[in-house]
Design a protein around this motif. Structure first.
Motif, mmCIF file in Angstrom:
data_model
loop_
_atom_site.group_PDB
_atom_site.id
_atom_site.type_symbol
_atom_site.label_atom_id
_atom_site.label_comp_id
_atom_site.label_asym_id
_atom_site.label_seq_id
_atom_site.Cartn_x
_atom_site.Cartn_y
_atom_site.Cartn_z
ATOM 1 N N THR A 113 0.845 -1.202 0.000
ATOM 2 C CA THR A 113 0.000 0.000 0.000
ATOM 3 C C THR A 113 0.876 1.245 0.000
ATOM 4 O O THR A 113 1.816 1.335 0.796
ATOM 5 N N LEU A 114 0.542 2.192 -0.874
ATOM 6 C CA LEU A 114 1.190 3.510 -0.820
ATOM 7 C C LEU A 114 0.145 4.511 -0.346
ATOM 8 O O LEU A 114 -0.919 4.645 -0.953
ATOM 9 N N PHE A 115 0.433 5.196 0.767
ATOM 10 C CA PHE A 115 -0.522 6.150 1.351
ATOM 11 C C PHE A 115 -0.290 7.582 0.873
ATOM 12 O O PHE A 115 0.803 7.933 0.409
ATOM 13 N N LYS A 116 -1.312 8.395 1.077
ATOM 14 C CA LYS A 116 -1.310 9.848 0.830
ATOM 15 C C LYS A 116 -0.929 10.203 -0.599
ATOM 16 O O LYS A 116 -0.217 11.178 -0.842
ATOM 17 N N VAL A 117 -1.425 9.414 -1.541
ATOM 18 C CA VAL A 117 -1.031 9.635 -2.938
ATOM 19 C C VAL A 117 -1.477 10.995 -3.456
ATOM 20 O O VAL A 117 -0.858 11.557 -4.351
ATOM 21 N N HIS A 118 -2.552 11.556 -2.880
ATOM 22 C CA HIS A 118 -3.018 12.867 -3.360
ATOM 23 C C HIS A 118 -2.026 13.973 -2.993
ATOM 24 O O HIS A 118 -2.080 15.056 -3.549
ATOM 25 N N ALA A 119 -1.152 13.694 -2.043
ATOM 26 C CA ALA A 119 -0.147 14.703 -1.690
ATOM 27 C C ALA A 119 1.101 14.560 -2.554
ATOM 28 O O ALA A 119 1.845 15.520 -2.759
ATOM 29 N N TRP A 120 1.346 13.359 -3.050
ATOM 30 C CA TRP A 120 2.570 13.133 -3.832
ATOM 31 C C TRP A 120 2.334 13.361 -5.325
ATOM 32 O O TRP A 120 3.283 13.398 -6.098
ATOM 33 N N SER A 121 1.070 13.444 -5.749
ATOM 34 C CA SER A 121 0.786 13.561 -7.182
ATOM 35 C C SER A 121 -0.324 14.577 -7.440
ATOM 36 O O SER A 121 -1.426 14.450 -6.891
ATOM 37 N N GLU A 122 -0.038 15.566 -8.271
ATOM 38 C CA GLU A 122 -1.044 16.582 -8.616
ATOM 39 C C GLU A 122 -2.229 15.936 -9.349
ATOM 40 O O GLU A 122 -3.385 16.273 -9.091
ATOM 41 N N LEU A 123 -1.932 14.982 -10.232
ATOM 42 C CA LEU A 123 -3.018 14.303 -10.952
ATOM 43 C C LEU A 123 -3.960 13.614 -9.963
ATOM 44 O O LEU A 123 -5.181 13.749 -10.041
ATOM 45 N N LEU A 124 -3.381 12.892 -9.010
ATOM 46 C CA LEU A 124 -4.222 12.141 -8.072
ATOM 47 C C LEU A 124 -4.950 13.073 -7.099
ATOM 48 O O LEU A 124 -6.017 12.739 -6.583
#
Ligand code: 6CS
Ligand code: FE
Length: 308
Positions: free
Chosen positions: A93-104
């Protein structure tokens, strides 16, 4: 000191017990003039079953999202927010993807997702957690039965049941590649679990959860009311599930990967407090305690294809 009232005690050292839910499931109303809103019938279905499946809603964004997530898992290797499988170093699991990716981050605010979320919550929403569950072919491991709310209440201090998870299937989810199992209607009960939470429980529970997992007798009782439903669908399917729905998923022993992108939305009227375990809160990538209200994009995200 006056002890804070706990409406949903769990892992307080007592015996496991099933209590009724004390909160509504749907807080908002139909929005007949909004093209992205859920219909009255869809809202009723979500209220009754605790989840709702909308096929083929995000097919247009699948390729860019998959590319982004592959780049991210490579880039985030070794980072605390990337959890590995219980028995190996394979990413789980990779968490907090909305913080690491503008698209997400933008996908999180797409009206196709955020409008129904605001309807269900009856308010604006904050981005409490996001994640990609990877579940590769042959190696992806199971998640036992649990209610997300139970963990969020005990370990993050989410006071009431007023949060919803929305997730997009990034690959086909078949009955064979480790799909989500749910117990429809289980969100109307609260399983107060036995045990007590240890410090930094999340470090092990996110690889293999043991606390907050109802015992077989409880599950048998729940399953007498409603049998398991397998949430299957093609890549691009969108699913909403209530924060207290009992769910889990088996190992993936098939040759097909099963990846999903999950967003957890909490109501602005349900801000997290001190965890009910009285332990220090979990890290920001599991529960963002400073998240601001999200703004719905005025139209669905459209990506211009990159030149080959
Ligand atoms: O820890 C969380 O936030 C979520 N993840 C797992 C595997 N169980 C509890 C909760 O759903
Ligand atoms: Fe879960």
């Amino acid at each position: 000191m006056v002890r804070r009232h706990d409406p949903y005690p769990s892992r307080t050292g007592g015996q496991e017990a099933i209590h009724p839910r004390q909160d509504p499931v749907v807080y908002g109303d139909p929005r007949p003039d909004d093209p992205w809103a859920l219909s009255t019938q869809q809202l009723q279905q979500f209220e009754r079953d605790g989840y709702l499946v909308i096929p083929d809603l995000f097919s247009d964004l699948l390729d860019p999202i998959r590319e982004e997530f592959q780049a991210l898992t490579r880039r985030m290797r070794g980072d605390e927010a990337l959890y590995t499988e219980p028995d190996s170093d394979e990413p789980r699991t990779l968490f907090k993807v909305h913080a690491w990716s503008e698209l997400l981050r933008q996908v999180m605010c797409d009206p196709r997702i955020l409008t129904p979320v605001e309807q269900i919550l009856g308010s604006a929403a904050t981005a409490m957690q996001s994640r990609i569950n990877i579940k590769p072919a042959f190696k992806g491991k199971s998640f036992p039965w649990h209610s997300d709310f139970e963990t969020w209440h005990v370990e993050d201090g989410m006071p009431r049941m007023r949060a919803v998870t929305a997730w997009i299937m990034l690959t086909d989810n078949s009955p064979h590649n480790g799909p989500l199992y749910v117990i429809p209607g289980s969100h109307k009960h609260y399983v107060s679990c036995a045990g007590t939470t240890g410090r930094e429980n999340y470090r092990t529970s996110l690889r293999r959860q043991t606390l907050g997992v109802p015992c077989s007798d409880t599950l048998e009782e729940m399953l007498r009311e409603q049998p398991i439903h397998t949430v299957a669908g093609g890549a691009g399917t969108l699913v909403f599930h209530d924060c207290n729905l009992l769910h889990g998923s088996p190992d993936n022993i098939s040759a097909d990967p099963r990846s999903i992108l999950m967003y957890v939305y909490n109501s602005v009227e349900n801000a997290v407090e001190v965890p009910f375990s009285d332990l220090p809160p979990r890290p920001h990538y599991l529960c963002d305690r400073e998240a601001q209200p999200l703004q719905v994009l005025d139209k669905p995200l459209q990506l211009t294809r990159r030149a080959a």
